[in-house]
Design a protein around this motif. Structure first.
Motif, mmCIF file in Angstrom:
data_model
loop_
_atom_site.group_PDB
_atom_site.id
_atom_site.type_symbol
_atom_site.label_atom_id
_atom_site.label_comp_id
_atom_site.label_asym_id
_atom_site.label_seq_id
_atom_site.Cartn_x
_atom_site.Cartn_y
_atom_site.Cartn_z
ATOM 1 N N THR A 61 0.826 -1.209 0.000
ATOM 2 C CA THR A 61 0.000 0.000 0.000
ATOM 3 C C THR A 61 0.863 1.262 0.000
ATOM 4 N N VAL B 128 -3.371 2.928 7.263
ATOM 5 C CA VAL B 128 -4.787 2.605 7.488
ATOM 6 C C VAL B 128 -5.249 1.524 6.513
ATOM 7 N N LEU B 129 -4.858 1.636 5.256
ATOM 8 C CA LEU B 129 -5.233 0.608 4.280
ATOM 9 C C LEU B 129 -4.619 -0.745 4.624
ATOM 10 N N VAL C 148 -3.923 -1.866 7.628
ATOM 11 C CA VAL C 148 -4.684 -2.397 8.770
ATOM 12 C C VAL C 148 -6.024 -2.941 8.292
ATOM 13 N N VAL C 149 -6.701 -2.223 7.397
ATOM 14 C CA VAL C 149 -7.990 -2.675 6.872
ATOM 15 C C VAL C 149 -7.824 -3.976 6.102
ATOM 16 N N ILE C 150 -6.798 -4.080 5.279
ATOM 17 C CA ILE C 150 -6.557 -5.312 4.519
ATOM 18 C C ILE C 150 -6.266 -6.472 5.460
ATOM 19 N N THR C 151 -5.445 -6.244 6.484
ATOM 20 C CA THR C 151 -5.114 -7.304 7.433
ATOM 21 C C THR C 151 -6.345 -7.762 8.210
ATOM 22 N N LEU C 152 -7.172 -6.832 8.649
ATOM 23 C CA LEU C 152 -8.394 -7.208 9.372
ATOM 24 C C LEU C 152 -9.367 -7.947 8.469
ATOM 25 N N THR C 153 -9.448 -7.548 7.209
ATOM 26 C CA THR C 153 -10.319 -8.246 6.261
ATOM 27 C C THR C 153 -9.863 -9.683 6.058
#
Length: 65
Positions: free
Chosen positions: A14, A37-38, A40-45
């Motif tokens: 990212t 932030v992206l 973290v969002v990808i990892t949580l997804t």
């Protein structure tokens, strides 16, 4: 450990995409936190999708009755 590696790859990719798109847009100031932030969002997804995949793979998931 695999989620840490997932975060590191997501972070690096990212940040690269963020840099390239920023350069194509005229090269203004680079915002570092958008990539974080992206990532973290990808990892949580991926974490949620892995959990859902493990739940659907359990053959006795609905046999509590």
């Amino acid at each position: 450990m695999r989620y840490l590696v997932t975060f590191l790859w997501a972070f690096m990719l990212t940040q690269m995409v963020n840099f390239i798109l920023n350069s194509l847009a005229g090269g203004g100031p680079l915002n570092f936190w958008i990539g974080v932030v992206l990532a973290v969002v990808i990892t949580l997804t991926i974490l949620v999708l892995d959990g859902l995949n493990k739940m659907s793979a359990d053959p006795h998931a609905g046999d509590e009755l």
